[in-house]
Scaffold this active site. Structure first.
Site, PDB file in Angstrom:
ATOM      1  N   ARG A   1      30.882  38.994  28.218  1.00 43.52           N
ATOM      2  CA  ARG A   1      30.718  40.318  28.837  1.00 43.52           C
ATOM      3  C   ARG A   1      30.615  41.334  27.700  1.00 43.52           C
ATOM      4  O   ARG A   1      31.597  41.560  27.002  1.00 43.52           O
ATOM      5  CB  ARG A   1      31.919  40.576  29.749  1.00 43.52           C
ATOM      6  CG  ARG A   1      32.209  42.008  30.023  1.00 43.52           C
ATOM      7  CD  ARG A   1      33.204  42.175  31.140  1.00 43.52           C
ATOM      8  NE  ARG A   1      34.572  41.730  30.877  1.00 43.52           N
ATOM      9  CZ  ARG A   1      35.401  42.319  30.014  1.00 43.52           C
ATOM     10  NH1 ARG A   1      35.019  43.329  29.293  1.00 43.52           N
ATOM     11  NH2 ARG A   1      36.636  41.855  29.866  1.00 43.52           N
TER      12      ARG A   1
ATOM     13  N   HIS B   1      35.327  45.619  31.097  1.00 42.66           N
ATOM     14  CA  HIS B   1      35.444  44.977  32.414  1.00 42.66           C
ATOM     15  C   HIS B   1      34.792  45.854  33.494  1.00 42.66           C
ATOM     16  O   HIS B   1      33.982  45.393  34.292  1.00 42.66           O
ATOM     17  CB  HIS B   1      36.919  44.729  32.723  1.00 42.66           C
ATOM     18  CG  HIS B   1      37.166  44.213  34.102  1.00 42.66           C
ATOM     19  ND1 HIS B   1      36.837  42.934  34.485  1.00 42.66           N
ATOM     20  CD2 HIS B   1      37.699  44.815  35.193  1.00 42.66           C
ATOM     21  CE1 HIS B   1      37.152  42.772  35.764  1.00 42.66           C
ATOM     22  NE2 HIS B   1      37.686  43.895  36.205  1.00 42.66           N
TER      23      HIS B   1
ATOM     24  N   TYR C   1      41.801  45.074  23.425  1.00 40.95           N
ATOM     25  CA  TYR C   1      42.171  43.655  23.457  1.00 40.95           C
ATOM     26  C   TYR C   1      41.123  42.735  22.848  1.00 40.95           C
ATOM     27  O   TYR C   1      41.310  41.532  22.822  1.00 40.95           O
ATOM     28  CB  TYR C   1      42.502  43.209  24.891  1.00 40.95           C
ATOM     29  CG  TYR C   1      41.413  43.474  25.915  1.00 40.95           C
ATOM     30  CD1 TYR C   1      40.347  42.592  26.065  1.00 40.95           C
ATOM     31  CD2 TYR C   1      41.460  44.607  26.726  1.00 40.95           C
ATOM     32  CE1 TYR C   1      39.353  42.830  26.996  1.00 40.95           C
ATOM     33  CE2 TYR C   1      40.455  44.856  27.660  1.00 40.95           C
ATOM     34  CZ  TYR C   1      39.410  43.961  27.790  1.00 40.95           C
ATOM     35  OH  TYR C   1      38.423  44.198  28.705  1.00 40.95           O
TER      36      TYR C   1
HETATM   37  C1  LIG Z   1      43.040  37.835  44.206  1.00 45.14           C
HETATM   38  C2  LIG Z   1      42.901  38.856  43.105  1.00 45.14           C
HETATM   39  N1  LIG Z   1      43.849  38.970  42.160  1.00 45.14           N
HETATM   40  C3  LIG Z   1      43.737  39.890  41.180  1.00 45.14           C
HETATM   41  C4  LIG Z   1      42.647  40.720  41.142  1.00 45.14           C
HETATM   42  C5  LIG Z   1      42.548  41.775  40.054  1.00 45.14           C
HETATM   43  N2  LIG Z   1      41.418  41.452  39.161  1.00 45.14           N
HETATM   44  C6  LIG Z   1      40.218  42.074  39.291  1.00 45.14           C
HETATM   45  S1  LIG Z   1      39.096  41.500  38.208  1.00 45.14           S
HETATM   46  C7  LIG Z   1      40.209  40.433  37.513  1.00 45.14           C
HETATM   47  C8  LIG Z   1      39.779  39.523  36.385  1.00 45.14           C
HETATM   48  C9  LIG Z   1      38.652  38.612  36.802  1.00 45.14           C
HETATM   49  O1  LIG Z   1      38.147  37.905  35.729  1.00 45.14           O
HETATM   50  P1  LIG Z   1      37.041  36.810  35.914  1.00 45.14           P
HETATM   51  O2  LIG Z   1      37.274  35.983  37.111  1.00 45.14           O
HETATM   52  O3  LIG Z   1      36.925  36.103  34.609  1.00 45.14           O
HETATM   53  O4  LIG Z   1      35.705  37.651  36.206  1.00 45.14           O
HETATM   54  P2  LIG Z   1      34.968  38.747  35.332  1.00 45.14           P
HETATM   55  O5  LIG Z   1      35.477  40.086  35.806  1.00 45.14           O
HETATM   56  O6  LIG Z   1      35.270  38.490  33.894  1.00 45.14           O
HETATM   57  O7  LIG Z   1      33.535  38.582  35.662  1.00 45.14           O
HETATM   58  C10 LIG Z   1      41.447  40.538  38.130  1.00 45.14           C
HETATM   59  C11 LIG Z   1      42.639  39.749  37.757  1.00 45.14           C
HETATM   60  C12 LIG Z   1      41.677  40.585  42.164  1.00 45.14           C
HETATM   61  N3  LIG Z   1      40.575  41.336  42.199  1.00 45.14           N
HETATM   62  N4  LIG Z   1      41.819  39.642  43.117  1.00 45.14           N
END
Ligand SMILES: Cc1ncc(C[n+]2csc(CCOP(=O)(O)OP(=O)(O)O)c2C)c(N)n1
Length: 377
Positions: A259, A263, A272
């Site tokens: 990415r 985020h 980080y």
């Molecule tokens: C069930 C749930 N727990 C926590 C979150 C908070 N949250 C939003 S994005 C994220 C990280 C997601 O990372 P990843 O799956 O690697 O996807 P990326 O955003 O890197 O594409 C978290 C923990 C959420 N949206 N849903």
């Protein structure tokens, strides 16, 4: 008969067909996609990059509430759409708006949720694209359900379900893989391992040798692919989709990518992650890589590239215009379709909203928003 565990395990190295300098990798571990497919992928990736940049700008203008950019992940986004036939289904996450656009959904409609305008923006059944999901991995059991239903009906539909590296730690990911394997559902899981789940690096997400290895525990073959090489993605995903369509059951594909931006606009990635790491990944840019490859082979020229850039610019201009239109929906309508019988909390929130709207709106205009919606229809 139980599958041989060895046959389920991914190779040590991800499949790459075009290296980061845009040169072909030999010997090729998969069939290189046709020139028309690669040229189409380049056009779609140029549009995807422009879409990401425009959406980011719209956040700064207050037109979007939030934007999770897929800048740097365009190869995954485009390949996910390109390997599907019209009758197939795509299940995206919040980060996959560029894949939704590549699948043919109007770019403005793709951003409806993120603009805070309405729950959702497009006709799910017409496009065969499920809504964007913000709760991690919750779309995956639904994707398996759709794939299973298609199989029961005797259709040759394939479902491609997307999630991130962080999503693989969710219970829904494991339940989805388990059911997909047990039901032999025609579903391909594409994990975009973009190295971070917000601030959590992969090393703190899992102790597995790779995310693709997770398939073996469920009886699903796993494969690793260079997520910045659209040629490799088209080959690996295309093969997985073809296998699922012809009764081969589910597949898990892990794409190694990065990415490039934060985020979301609300995040400060410099807190980080290391600038050197970001710079190293920018040298593996998926759009540049394919552009160099096709230009060297004489498959695209300056005129073709200019035409792609013009198409992308036109899309961005339309997007700006669409997002500049205020109040396409009455905000109180957002309370409809949530529960058949609204909860006391929802009724209270609706009353607050109506009250605020009435105070914000010049006398005489308030009634339009205050009287329409709110109850279940
Ligand atoms: C069930 C749930 N727990 C926590 C979150 C908070 N949250 C939003 S994005 C994220 C990280 C997601 O990372 P990843 O799956 O690697 O996807 P990326 O955003 O890197 O594409 C978290 C923990 C959420 N949206 N849903």
């Amino acid at each position: 008969m139980r599958p041989d565990p060895e046959g389920l395990l991914p190779a040590t190295e991800p499949v790459t067909l075009i290296d980061s300098d845009g040169a072909p990798v030999t010997p090729a571990r998969a069939v290189v996609p046709s020139t028309p497919d690669l040229v189409a992928a380049l056009g779609a990736m140029i549009t995807a990059r422009r879409f990401n940049d425009q959406a980011y700008a719209l956040v700064r203008q207050g037109r979007l509430a939030v934007y999770p950019s897929s800048h740097g992940q365009e190869a995954c986004q485009v390949a996910a759409a390109q390997v599907l036939s019209d009758g197939d289904w795509l299940f995206p996450t919040y980060r996959d708006t560029a894949a939704v656009v590549a699948r043919g959904v109007d770019p403005g409609q793709t951003l409806t949720l993120l603009s805070g305008e309405w729950h959702h923006g497009w006709d799910v059944a017409a496009h065969r694209v499920a809504p964007l999901t913000t709760p991690l991995a919750t779309q995956l059991p639904h994707a398996v359900g759709v794939a299973h239903a298609a199989r029961l009906r005797g259709e040759d539909t394939v479902v491609l379900a997307l999630c991130g590296d962080g999503g693989t730690s969710e219970g829904d990911f494991h339940e989805a893989l388990n059911f997909a394997a047990v039901l032999h559902a025609p579903v391909v899981f594409l994990v975009q391992n973009n190295t971070f789940a917000i601030s959590v690096p992969l090393s703190r997400q899992t102790a597995a040798p790779s995310l693709a290895h997770k398939g073996a525990g469920y009886g699903i073959p796993g494969e690793r692919v260079d997520g910045n090489d659209v040629a490799a993605l088209l080959a690996v995903l295309g093969e997985a989709v073809a296998a699922a369509r012809t009764g081969g059951g589910p597949r898990l594909v892990e794409a190694h990518t990065y990415r490039m931006q934060a985020h979301t606009n609300a995040d400060d990635a410099t807190r980080y992650r290391d600038a050197d790491e970001v710079a190293a990944w920018s040298r593996r840019d998926p759009v540049e890589r394919l552009r160099t490859f096709l230009t060297r082979r004489g498959d695209v020229d300056e005129a073709r590239l200019a035409a792609f850039a013009d198409d992308a610019e036109r899309m961005a201009a339309t997007l700006r215009e669409e997002l500049a239109t205020d109040h396409r929906h009455d905000p109180s309508e957002l309370f409809e379709h949530v529960y058949a019988t609204p909860t006391p909390q929802l009724r209270e929130q609706l009353a607050l909203l109506r009250d605020e709207a009435a105070r914000d709106t010049p006398a005489g205009e308030a009634s339009a928003t205050a009287t329409t919606a709110g109850g279940a229809r």
